[in-house]
Design a protein around this motif. Structure first.
Motif, PDB file in Angstrom:
ATOM      1  N   UNK A 173      10.846   0.301   0.212  1.00 43.19           N
ATOM      2  CA  UNK A 173      10.354  -0.534  -0.880  1.00 43.19           C
ATOM      3  C   UNK A 173       8.835  -0.436  -0.937  1.00 43.19           C
ATOM      4  N   UNK A 174       8.259  -1.028  -1.965  1.00 42.50           N
ATOM      5  CA  UNK A 174       6.809  -1.114  -2.114  1.00 42.50           C
ATOM      6  C   UNK A 174       6.344  -2.523  -1.779  1.00 42.50           C
ATOM      7  N   UNK A 175       5.039  -2.703  -1.649  1.00 43.49           N
ATOM      8  CA  UNK A 175       4.494  -4.037  -1.381  1.00 43.49           C
ATOM      9  C   UNK A 175       3.123  -4.169  -2.015  1.00 43.49           C
ATOM     10  N   UNK A 176       2.844  -5.377  -2.513  1.00 40.84           N
ATOM     11  CA  UNK A 176       1.493  -5.729  -2.960  1.00 40.84           C
ATOM     12  C   UNK A 176       1.026  -6.892  -2.111  1.00 40.84           C
ATOM     13  N   UNK A 177      -0.175  -6.761  -1.577  1.00 44.78           N
ATOM     14  CA  UNK A 177      -0.685  -7.727  -0.616  1.00 44.78           C
ATOM     15  C   UNK A 177      -1.994  -8.336  -1.105  1.00 44.78           C
ATOM     16  N   UNK A 178      -1.970  -9.638  -1.416  1.00 40.82           N
ATOM     17  CA  UNK A 178      -3.162 -10.386  -1.816  1.00 40.82           C
ATOM     18  C   UNK A 178      -3.831 -10.844  -0.522  1.00 40.82           C
ATOM     19  N   UNK A 179      -4.911 -10.155  -0.132  1.00 42.68           N
ATOM     20  CA  UNK A 179      -5.407 -10.344   1.233  1.00 42.68           C
ATOM     21  C   UNK A 179      -6.856  -9.897   1.338  1.00 42.68           C
ATOM     22  N   UNK A 202       7.260   3.822   9.922  1.00 47.22           N
ATOM     23  CA  UNK A 202       8.690   3.885  10.224  1.00 47.22           C
ATOM     24  C   UNK A 202       9.557   4.121   8.987  1.00 47.22           C
ATOM     25  N   UNK A 203       8.917   4.307   7.834  1.00 44.64           N
ATOM     26  CA  UNK A 203       9.646   4.725   6.650  1.00 44.64           C
ATOM     27  C   UNK A 203      10.258   3.619   5.810  1.00 44.64           C
ATOM     28  N   UNK A 204       9.885   2.371   6.072  1.00 46.52           N
ATOM     29  CA  UNK A 204      10.418   1.257   5.280  1.00 46.52           C
ATOM     30  C   UNK A 204       9.535   0.916   4.085  1.00 46.52           C
ATOM     31  N   UNK A 205       8.265   1.288   4.168  1.00 39.92           N
ATOM     32  CA  UNK A 205       7.287   0.992   3.118  1.00 39.92           C
ATOM     33  C   UNK A 205       6.914   2.290   2.410  1.00 39.92           C
ATOM     34  N   UNK A 206       7.192   2.350   1.109  1.00 42.28           N
ATOM     35  CA  UNK A 206       6.916   3.565   0.340  1.00 42.28           C
ATOM     36  C   UNK A 206       5.499   3.548  -0.208  1.00 42.28           C
ATOM     37  N   UNK A 207       5.191   2.545  -1.025  1.00 45.21           N
ATOM     38  CA  UNK A 207       3.849   2.413  -1.593  1.00 45.21           C
ATOM     39  C   UNK A 207       3.288   1.035  -1.267  1.00 45.21           C
ATOM     40  N   UNK A 208       1.992   1.001  -1.052  1.00 49.15           N
ATOM     41  CA  UNK A 208       1.343  -0.231  -0.607  1.00 49.15           C
ATOM     42  C   UNK A 208       0.022  -0.394  -1.340  1.00 49.15           C
ATOM     43  N   UNK A 209      -0.171  -1.574  -1.952  1.00 57.26           N
ATOM     44  CA  UNK A 209      -1.440  -1.881  -2.626  1.00 57.26           C
ATOM     45  C   UNK A 209      -2.030  -3.148  -2.032  1.00 57.26           C
ATOM     46  N   UNK A 229      -4.256   8.772   2.290  1.00 58.52           N
ATOM     47  CA  UNK A 229      -2.906   8.437   1.820  1.00 58.52           C
ATOM     48  C   UNK A 229      -2.914   7.930   0.382  1.00 58.52           C
ATOM     49  N   UNK A 230      -3.864   8.408  -0.408  1.00 57.62           N
ATOM     50  CA  UNK A 230      -4.120   7.848  -1.739  1.00 57.62           C
ATOM     51  C   UNK A 230      -2.897   7.867  -2.658  1.00 57.62           C
ATOM     52  N   UNK A 231      -1.978   8.788  -2.452  1.00 60.73           N
ATOM     53  CA  UNK A 231      -0.799   8.830  -3.310  1.00 60.73           C
ATOM     54  C   UNK A 231       0.177   7.697  -3.002  1.00 60.73           C
ATOM     55  N   UNK A 232       0.012   7.055  -1.819  1.00 58.39           N
ATOM     56  CA  UNK A 232       0.959   6.002  -1.430  1.00 58.39           C
ATOM     57  C   UNK A 232       0.300   4.681  -1.018  1.00 58.39           C
ATOM     58  N   UNK A 233      -0.983   4.706  -0.716  1.00 58.41           N
ATOM     59  CA  UNK A 233      -1.681   3.481  -0.296  1.00 58.41           C
ATOM     60  C   UNK A 233      -2.995   3.374  -1.064  1.00 58.41           C
ATOM     61  N   UNK A 234      -3.164   2.261  -1.767  1.00 61.17           N
ATOM     62  CA  UNK A 234      -4.387   2.061  -2.553  1.00 61.17           C
ATOM     63  C   UNK A 234      -4.877   0.625  -2.405  1.00 61.17           C
ATOM     64  N   UNK A 235      -6.093   0.376  -2.901  1.00 65.84           N
ATOM     65  CA  UNK A 235      -6.670  -0.966  -2.784  1.00 65.84           C
ATOM     66  C   UNK A 235      -7.742  -1.152  -3.838  1.00 65.84           C
ATOM     67  N   UNK A 259       1.246   0.984 -10.120  1.00 67.91           N
ATOM     68  CA  UNK A 259       1.374   1.745  -8.880  1.00 67.91           C
ATOM     69  C   UNK A 259       2.639   1.382  -8.106  1.00 67.91           C
ATOM     70  N   UNK A 260       3.003   0.092  -8.074  1.00 69.28           N
ATOM     71  CA  UNK A 260       4.081  -0.348  -7.179  1.00 69.28           C
ATOM     72  C   UNK A 260       5.390  -0.690  -7.882  1.00 69.28           C
ATOM     73  N   UNK A 261       5.420  -0.672  -9.195  1.00 73.47           N
ATOM     74  CA  UNK A 261       6.575  -1.215  -9.914  1.00 73.47           C
ATOM     75  C   UNK A 261       7.707  -0.215 -10.108  1.00 73.47           C
TER      76      UNK A 261
END
Length: 348
Positions: A173-179, A202-209, A229-235, A259-261
């Motif tokens: 899955x993807x995740x968005x983190x307000x942090x 570990x392969x549980x998180x696909x994309x992360x913002x 990791x810009x194709x999968x992790x951004x901020x 990015x995450x939807x």
């Protein structure tokens, strides 16, 4: 689920302040009857949201943080119980699962010193135990087609939320983190600062913002890792949005959503992003409560929103006379999510 301390109808009655002419959430929220299989009950009840507390701060301690996040669940559930049940939001939409049983684990860490390498190893091992329990519980809830509303605890529990949801969905899955922080630090043993990096590895998180990073508190190493990791992790950064005004808050929410939807995503909320909120990494500068509420409403309206996790609030670190305010804030955030999720928008 043996690792759960059930929240009973008697518990709910004790914290609900009844008043003539009013109906409170505590009078309408659903509890699981005694001697009933909790999963069968949740599956068959009409409530869409499952409220679950994780009253621990072991991951925070393992990350050199100040303990106190364990107190958020009690504060939050007491405030949620006293929200008005009305046309805008109904308590009957929530079934209360209860809280993770970490009583013995919290006793074990009481005298551990994170500055001691052996104690720090013990703390990380205990966090891994919590990971297993949280991921199993979240898996069970999501597999039933329900949406977990998780009240932490430390942000280490992002790992269990992501893993459990991914296993239930049968894909990462993807995740968005307000942090204010990335929590994407090195794999050095589990703590509250690397839940997302472990889930990613570990392969549980696909994309992360990460939404609203504080530039002063993000290491060069983390920034370099994310860049690779810009194709999968951004901020984006709080400074670029609210200080330099190079970016617009609403536009940035739209960009992050794009990015995450494409997959189910978790909404992760760390209260250390809000100024003057008692937590292990309290800040004096950050987004407003109103912006956070807008953020939750914006992402909660999406069909791919799989869960929400609100963490790191620590009423025990606040002022004695106002330590109920964090619970009240969490109540606002929970109802904002439910109101949004009840009027779902298309995937894109």
């Amino acid at each position: 689920m043996e690792k759960i301390i059930p929240f009973t109808i008697k518990d709910l009655a004790k914290i609900t302040n009844h008043r003539s002419g009013e109906i409170k959430f505590g009078e309408k929220m659903i509890t699981i009857p005694k001697d009933t299989d909790s999963l069968d009950f949740i599956k068959n009840c009409e409530a869409r949201y499952v409220l679950f507390g994780i009253p621990e701060d072991i991951g925070v301690r393992a990350n050199y943080g100040r303990p106190g996040a364990a107190s958020a669940w009690d504060s939050a559930i007491a405030s949620i119980a006293n929200i008005q049940h009305n046309r805008f939001c109904k308590g009957s939409q929530i079934v209360i699962l209860g809280q993770l049983d970490v009583v013995q684990l919290m006793k074990e860490v009481a005298n551990l010193d994170f500055n001691d390498i052996d104690d720090r190893s013990k703390l990380s091992q205990l966090v891994s135990k919590i990971d297993k329990d949280v991921s199993h519980i979240i898996f069970s809830i999501v597999k039933l087609g329900k949406i977990p509303i998780v009240i932490g605890g430390g942000h280490n529990n992002s790992y269990g939320n992501i893993k459990g949801t991914a296993l239930a969905k049968g894909k990462p899955i993807n995740a968005i983190n307000f942090d204010a922080h990335s929590d994407f630090r090195i794999l050095e043993g589990r703590h509250s600062g690397n839940g997302f990096s472990y889930a990613f590895e570990e392969g549980f998180l696909k994309k992360y913002f990460v939404f609203g990073l504080h530039e002063n508190y993000t290491s060069k190493n983390v920034l370099d890792t994310i860049k690779k990791l810009d194709d999968r992790v951004r901020y984006n950064t709080y400074d670029s949005i609210s200080i330099r005004r190079e970016k617009d808050f609403t536009q940035e929410m739209m960009h992050a959503l794009e990015f995450i939807n494409d997959e189910p995503f978790g909404i992760e909320i760390d209260l250390d992003a809000i100024p003057n909120i008692a937590c292990s990494a309290m800040t004096m500068s950050g987004f407003s409560v109103e912006q956070l509420r807008q953020f939750i409403y914006y992402y909660g309206k999406r069909r791919n929103a799989a869960y929400i996790h609100i963490c790191e609030g620590a009423p025990d670190l606040g002022e004695d006379k106002n330590n109920h305010l964090i619970g009240k804030l969490i109540g606002y955030l929970v109802t904002d999510f439910i109101k949004a999720n009840g009027s779902l928008l298309p995937i894109i």
